[in-house]
Motif scaffolding. Structure first.
Motif, PDB file in Angstrom:
ATOM      1  N   VAL A 326      48.892  34.369  35.730  1.00  0.00           N
ATOM      2  CA  VAL A 326      48.179  35.472  36.371  1.00  0.00           C
ATOM      3  C   VAL A 326      48.110  36.649  35.401  1.00  0.00           C
ATOM      4  O   VAL A 326      49.105  36.998  34.768  1.00  0.00           O
ATOM      5  CB  VAL A 326      48.898  35.900  37.669  1.00  0.00           C
ATOM      6  N   PHE A 327      46.921  37.232  35.285  1.00  0.00           N
ATOM      7  CA  PHE A 327      46.755  38.429  34.466  1.00  0.00           C
ATOM      8  C   PHE A 327      45.623  39.267  35.040  1.00  0.00           C
ATOM      9  O   PHE A 327      44.869  38.814  35.912  1.00  0.00           O
ATOM     10  CB  PHE A 327      46.483  38.074  32.994  1.00  0.00           C
ATOM     11  N   GLU A 328      45.500  40.508  34.563  1.00  0.00           N
ATOM     12  CA  GLU A 328      44.468  41.414  35.069  1.00  0.00           C
ATOM     13  C   GLU A 328      43.410  41.644  34.003  1.00  0.00           C
ATOM     14  O   GLU A 328      43.711  41.805  32.816  1.00  0.00           O
ATOM     15  CB  GLU A 328      45.081  42.750  35.501  1.00  0.00           C
ATOM     16  N   LEU A 329      42.145  41.659  34.456  1.00  0.00           N
ATOM     17  CA  LEU A 329      40.997  41.837  33.572  1.00  0.00           C
ATOM     18  C   LEU A 329      40.286  43.131  33.959  1.00  0.00           C
ATOM     19  O   LEU A 329      40.171  43.453  35.148  1.00  0.00           O
ATOM     20  CB  LEU A 329      40.050  40.649  33.725  1.00  0.00           C
ATOM     21  N   LYS A 330      39.781  43.876  32.954  1.00  0.00           N
ATOM     22  CA  LYS A 330      39.105  45.144  33.207  1.00  0.00           C
ATOM     23  C   LYS A 330      37.785  45.198  32.451  1.00  0.00           C
ATOM     24  O   LYS A 330      37.690  44.763  31.305  1.00  0.00           O
ATOM     25  CB  LYS A 330      40.003  46.311  32.772  1.00  0.00           C
ATOM     26  N   ASP A 331      36.727  45.725  33.133  1.00  0.00           N
ATOM     27  CA  ASP A 331      35.524  46.119  32.420  1.00  0.00           C
ATOM     28  C   ASP A 331      35.210  47.560  32.795  1.00  0.00           C
ATOM     29  O   ASP A 331      36.034  48.236  33.422  1.00  0.00           O
ATOM     30  CB  ASP A 331      34.344  45.166  32.698  1.00  0.00           C
ATOM     31  N   GLU A 332      34.036  48.057  32.434  1.00  0.00           N
ATOM     32  CA  GLU A 332      33.732  49.476  32.683  1.00  0.00           C
ATOM     33  C   GLU A 332      33.517  49.792  34.158  1.00  0.00           C
ATOM     34  O   GLU A 332      33.439  50.966  34.547  1.00  0.00           O
ATOM     35  CB  GLU A 332      32.476  49.894  31.887  1.00  0.00           C
ATOM     36  N   ARG A 335      38.612  46.582  37.886  1.00  0.00           N
ATOM     37  CA  ARG A 335      39.654  45.631  37.493  1.00  0.00           C
ATOM     38  C   ARG A 335      39.734  44.508  38.519  1.00  0.00           C
ATOM     39  O   ARG A 335      39.422  44.711  39.696  1.00  0.00           O
ATOM     40  CB  ARG A 335      41.027  46.320  37.422  1.00  0.00           C
ATOM     41  N   ILE A 336      40.212  43.342  38.059  1.00  0.00           N
ATOM     42  CA  ILE A 336      40.424  42.232  38.978  1.00  0.00           C
ATOM     43  C   ILE A 336      41.492  41.309  38.404  1.00  0.00           C
ATOM     44  O   ILE A 336      41.620  41.173  37.178  1.00  0.00           O
ATOM     45  CB  ILE A 336      39.114  41.447  39.238  1.00  0.00           C
ATOM     46  N   TRP A 337      42.297  40.689  39.296  1.00  0.00           N
ATOM     47  CA  TRP A 337      43.307  39.738  38.871  1.00  0.00           C
ATOM     48  C   TRP A 337      42.668  38.370  38.658  1.00  0.00           C
ATOM     49  O   TRP A 337      41.728  37.995  39.352  1.00  0.00           O
ATOM     50  CB  TRP A 337      44.418  39.641  39.911  1.00  0.00           C
ATOM     51  N   VAL A 338      43.182  37.656  37.692  1.00  0.00           N
ATOM     52  CA  VAL A 338      42.698  36.314  37.361  1.00  0.00           C
ATOM     53  C   VAL A 338      43.846  35.322  37.541  1.00  0.00           C
ATOM     54  O   VAL A 338      44.949  35.557  37.042  1.00  0.00           O
ATOM     55  CB  VAL A 338      42.175  36.232  35.908  1.00  0.00           C
ATOM     56  N   ASP A 370      45.427  40.844  50.154  1.00  0.00           N
ATOM     57  CA  ASP A 370      44.041  40.962  50.603  1.00  0.00           C
ATOM     58  C   ASP A 370      43.138  41.533  49.516  1.00  0.00           C
ATOM     59  O   ASP A 370      42.114  42.167  49.798  1.00  0.00           O
ATOM     60  CB  ASP A 370      43.958  41.817  51.868  1.00  0.00           C
ATOM     61  N   GLN A 371      43.519  41.309  48.237  1.00  0.00           N
ATOM     62  CA  GLN A 371      42.709  41.787  47.122  1.00  0.00           C
ATOM     63  C   GLN A 371      41.897  40.634  46.536  1.00  0.00           C
ATOM     64  O   GLN A 371      42.336  39.484  46.529  1.00  0.00           O
ATOM     65  CB  GLN A 371      43.594  42.381  46.027  1.00  0.00           C
ATOM     66  N   LEU A 372      40.706  40.964  46.022  1.00  0.00           N
ATOM     67  CA  LEU A 372      39.886  39.940  45.390  1.00  0.00           C
ATOM     68  C   LEU A 372      40.537  39.460  44.100  1.00  0.00           C
ATOM     69  O   LEU A 372      41.190  40.233  43.387  1.00  0.00           O
ATOM     70  CB  LEU A 372      38.496  40.497  45.070  1.00  0.00           C
ATOM     71  N   GLU A 373      40.358  38.184  43.808  1.00  0.00           N
ATOM     72  CA  GLU A 373      40.810  37.647  42.533  1.00  0.00           C
ATOM     73  C   GLU A 373      39.830  36.581  42.054  1.00  0.00           C
ATOM     74  O   GLU A 373      39.076  36.003  42.839  1.00  0.00           O
ATOM     75  CB  GLU A 373      42.215  37.061  42.651  1.00  0.00           C
TER      76      GLU A 373
END
Length: 391
Positions: A326-332, A335-338, A370-373
């Motif tokens: 599990v890791f977190e990804l960010k763009d401009e 953020r979202i967990w993967v 309840d967060q998107l991933e």
């Protein structure tokens, strides 16, 4: 009115009350009422305890969950995302008129909604579209011929398109309710199914005569996804609708079809007047994180790794122990967990903070808290540092 605005109104009238106290009362009401009422309605109950009133034009009727509907209910309010729309039809007899129908979905179920006479207007004008959130108020429930509950909206009914006090994240797309082709089994024979796939092979339509000598049409094609393929049989007016549209490699979304035994062996899907078929546009090359929503499938995303990958062993529902990173990804845009599963876990475990990557062919779901991933599948590609790796 959103739950947050209700909480703010209570706090503004009673500054001596803490937010935690209000949320505690909300949770208590949830336990007492089950899933029958929305948080907005429950918070209004809490507000009433503190003598906080709302103007009549701000009143929101109690909203029922689709799975809790039973026949013969009156003055029903339901909210859902539109997953299928069917054209209006006129009828004659002792009472002439017209009706139209659509299918909506909430977090747990799909419901057929029937609109009568002047209530068909939003469908006729094109104001109601697949993907919208709609609130239906002052409806009544009936049981259809198969014993399934449906909602009817007549003269007293009300239709609100994209109500401002409803959060779309609570209402998934049809993707959540789609069955993988390889998972369609005899247990689903004569039951409704939703499927998404690509036309692999297409056969010409043919005409026939029914027993009453009336004309009919039938057409077949093979639908495939990454888990398998299945024959699809299209009947009568749906043949006219799809014959010029379908081509090999066309990607389709089929809603409310029926599973039946094939003539020779195996199962097939039957498409009739009650089935909604949508040709899906090619997916965008890369979606922004802010545009991701629950149920999206075959998605490509890219961004910067902003949380150190964590690897652990997870036991599945089949008692299988698999690797998960599990890791977190960010763009401009956000953020979202993967969640990288099984063979993808090793590649993901080697990602570095600040590294820019692209992940191809993943799906979006609601995960912990309840967060998107974003979650990988067997055919996912992870692209990093300009070199493609399929794990």
């Amino acid at each position: 009115m959103s739950p947050e605005r209700i909480i703010e109104r209570i706090l503004s009238r009673h500054p001596e009350i803490s937010r935690a106290e209000i949320l505690g009362k909300l949770e208590k009401e949830r336990r007492k009422t089950g899933s029958f009422f929305s948080d907005e309605t429950l918070l209004r109950m809490v507000a009433a305890e503190f003598d906080v009133e709302f103007p009549p034009d701000e009143a929101v009727p109690p909203t029922l969950s689709i799975r809790d509907l039973v026949p013969s209910l009156g003055d029903v309010t339901v909210v859902g995302r539109v997953v299928a729309v069917f054209s209006p039809k006129a009828f004659e007899g002792n009472r002439s008129g017209k009706l139209a129908s659509l299918l909506i979905a909430d977090r747990n179920s799909i419901l057929r909604v029937v609109l009568w006479n002047d209530k068909t207007g939003p469908i006729e004008s094109g104001a109601i579209k697949v993907g919208q959130i709609i609130r239906f108020s002052h409806g009544y429930t009936r049981e259809d011929r198969s014993g399934t509950v449906e909602l009817h909206i007549g003269g007293n009914g009300k239709i609100e398109i994209s109500p401002k006090d409803v959060e779309g994240k609570h209402y998934p797309t049809i993707n959540k309710f789609a069955t993988k082709i390889g998972e369609i089994t005899q247990a689903q024979k004569n039951k409704k199914v939703n499927a998404i796939g690509t036309v692999k092979e297409l056969f010409s339509a043919s005409s026939f005569r029914r027993q009453d000598s009336s004309p009919g049409k039938v057409m077949r094609f093979i639908l495939a996804d990454e888990t398998g393929e299945i024959s699809v049989v299209v009947w009568n007016e749906k043949v006219d609708e799809l014959e010029e549209t379908l081509k090999r490699s066309t990607r389709l979304q089929i809603v409310n079809a029926k599973v039946k035994n094939a003539l020779k062996k195996g199962l097939e899907i039957h498409v009739d007047a009650g089935t909604y078929v949508e040709v899906l546009a090619p997916a965008k090359e890369i979606l922004k994180i802010a545009d991701l929503e629950e149920g999206l499938d075959h998605v490509n995303v890219e961004g910067e790794v902003v949380a150190k990958p964590v690897v652990r062993d997870v036991k599945t529902s089949k008692d299988e122990i698999v690797k998960l990173t599990v890791f977190e990804l960010k763009d401009e845009t956000g953020r979202i967990w993967v969640s990288a599963w099984r063979k993808h876990a090793e590649t993901a475990s080697n990602l570095r903070l600040g590294e820019k990557i692209m992940i191809k062919n993943v799906y979006v779901k609601t995960g912990f808290g309840d967060q998107l991933e974003v979650s990988t599948r067997n055919t996912t590609f992870i692209v990093k540092n300009g070199s493609k790796e399929q794990t």
